[in-house]
Design an enzyme around this catalytic site. Structure first.
Site, PDB file in Angstrom:
ATOM      1  N   LYS A 191      16.079  83.026  68.812  1.00 47.65           N
ATOM      2  CA  LYS A 191      17.065  83.992  68.313  1.00 47.65           C
ATOM      3  C   LYS A 191      16.643  84.663  67.011  1.00 47.65           C
ATOM      4  CE  LYS A 191      20.056  80.211  66.664  1.00 47.65           C
ATOM      5  NZ  LYS A 191      19.470  79.138  67.488  1.00 47.65           N
ATOM      6  N   THR A 192      15.955  83.942  66.140  1.00 46.48           N
ATOM      7  CA  THR A 192      15.516  84.567  64.886  1.00 46.48           C
ATOM      8  C   THR A 192      14.509  85.678  65.172  1.00 46.48           C
ATOM      9  OG1 THR A 192      15.852  82.527  63.625  1.00 46.48           O
ATOM     10  CG2 THR A 192      14.413  84.181  62.659  1.00 46.48           C
TER      11      THR A 192
ATOM     12  N   GLU B 228      21.909  87.089  63.807  1.00 46.61           N
ATOM     13  CA  GLU B 228      21.504  85.867  64.485  1.00 46.61           C
ATOM     14  C   GLU B 228      22.737  84.978  64.593  1.00 46.61           C
ATOM     15  OE1 GLU B 228      18.560  82.046  63.736  1.00 46.61           O
ATOM     16  OE2 GLU B 228      18.239  83.900  62.618  1.00 46.61           O
TER      17      GLU B 228
END
Length: 459
Positions: free
Chosen positions: A99-100, A146
């Site tokens: 996700k980052t 995020e």
């Protein structure tokens, strides 16, 4: 937390905060006008209207306890971030891993396309023009965040677009079971605004089940679903990743008769990053960036802090730091490292993160680390958990299938020196984990330089 503080300050609010120790995020906060304190003190919340906390802050924290006693409004980080996103076209990126990088790719792509986005990302965003930082206040409609699923706080958001990179069980210390973990993602998908979009990786079994469970309900609310992956059933299909001058290239195709495949070139290695880029490309197109322009914009992405981040070279050994702390992440990292190392070996210094995760996934960590040539495992980084003497890094070492490949060294500085001593010119050496293993790169580089007698590490 630093990204949220920066964004609140950019909105004109008076912001202060404290951290347990000084660190790399604090100078930037001070430069932005945030009053930063090192060490927690109940007096620091006197006169404030709202206290924002992360999941790592316990009720026993002096500032939180004082705020509760005084009746000060307390918000979780996700609630503060949701308020910042409320008047924008929010893009929330969730998943046990990826996700980052994916949210940073989307943010970078929007910047390169001239969209002037806002974003809050759990890592420094690197571009061809330099570091952007994890928090940015822009004037455009898009706000990329995020979304942390670790404690269910990602359900605070009501985005226009949600991305699910995977639904692989993690954080079972909070959820208890796989079913509860997957149910949280169903609820997350249900938070998408009418007329929005769910982007999910069909290669991941959990994400595929999510799509099957929510597709009809989302369609009834006017929410589109777009899948991506290498699978032939994906709406956005990812082609083979190949090395090229200056990076790695692959094609994305939508199967539409009038749309030719689009070539994407990345500066980062790894098939997992091709999947992340496909998700980002899909979001950029939904936000109005033409497909070829979106692909070109992704070419400006240079990574994020602690994601295959170069820390220097000494004695002919390249040292790279990475945040991987889940078995799937560790395996993907080591496969990518293998593609970069060439004829050299891949060495890994791994610091397990959380006692509960180490206990639950010890076998999986062992199998993932077997992809390296030499492994040193140090003791567990506790983070938010109380110590568990029955769980140490030895638990992981004992489950690495190849005998003699991995060694347990409890002290992290001793572990850093041990992995440096095992390296030889041409090797790629990784520091791996979500804890303070990231601070060991200088120790490793100094050891390598001293052994080589070359006077110091090359940056």
């Amino acid at each position: 937390m630093s990204a949220v503080a920066l964004l609140l300050a950019a909105r004109g609010l008076e912001v202060s905060g404290s951290d347990a120790a000084d660190g790399p995020a604090l100078p930037g906060l001070r430069d932005a006008g945030v009053a930063v304190h090192v060490g927690h003190d109940a007096a620091l919340v006197e006169g404030v209207d709202t206290l924002v906390v992360s999941s790592a802050v316990r009720e026993s924290n002096a500032e939180l306890a004082a705020a509760r006693a005084a009746g000060v409004r307390v918000l979780h980080r996700s609630q503060a971030l949701a308020s910042l996103m409320a008047d924008r076209d929010g893009v929330a990126v969730a998943g046990a891993h990826g996700k980052t990088t994916t949210s940073a790719m989307i943010a970078t792509g929007l910047l390169a396309a001239g969209a002037d986005p806002s974003f809050a990302i759990g890592g420094t965003v690197l571009t061809a023009e330099g570091s952007v930082g994890g928090g940015r206040q822009g004037t455009g409609r898009a706000f990329v965040a995020e979304a942390d699923e670790s404690d269910g706080s990602f359900l605070a958001y009501g985005p226009l677009v949600s991305v699910v990179t995977n639904v692989e069980p993690d954080h079972l210390d909070h959820y208890g079971t796989r079913d509860a973990f997957e149910a949280a993602f169903v609820a997350f998908a249900g938070r998408i605004r009418s007329g929005g979009l769910l982007v999910a990786c069909v290669d991941d079994e959990g994400a595929r089940r999510l799509v099957e469970r929510v597709r009809d309900d989302l369609a009834g609310r006017g929410v589109e679903v777009r899948t991506y992956g290498r699978s032939a059933e994906a709406d956005v299909r990812v082609g083979e990743l190949t090395a090229c001058d200056g990076g790695w290239t692959f094609e994305v195709s939508t199967g539409e008769a009038t749309a030719a495949p689009t070539t994407v070139t990345l500066a980062l290695p790894g098939a997992h990053n091709a999947l992340n880029a496909a998700a980002a490309w899909t979001v950029l197109v939904r936000l109005g960036v033409p497909g070829p322009d979106a692909a070109a914009a992704l070419g400006s992405f240079r990574g994020t802090g602690r994601r295959f981040e170069d820390r220097g070279t000494a004695g002919g050994v390249r040292v790279v730091d990475d945040y991987a702390h889940h078995p799937t992440e560790v395996a993907a990292l080591l496969r990518a490292a293998r593609s970069v190392a060439g004829d050299g070996r891949v060495l890994a210094l791994f610091q397990p993160h959380l006692f509960s995760r180490t206990r639950t996934f010890a076998h999986e960590f062992g199998a993932a680390l077997d992809l390296a040539d030499v492994v040193v495992v140090t003791d567990v980084y506790a983070a938010r958990e109380d110590p568990d003497p029955s769980v140490t890094g030895a638990l992981v070492v004992d489950r690495v299938p190849t005998a003699g490949r991995a060694t347990f060294v409890a002290d992290r500085f001793d572990a850093a020196r041990a992995i440096a001593d095992a390296a030889r010119p041409g090797d790629l050496l990784l520091t791996v984990g979500a804890g303070d293993v990231t601070a060991l790169a200088p120790t490793i580089l100094e050891r390598l330089a001293a052994r080589a007698g070359d006077g110091g590490p090359a940056q």
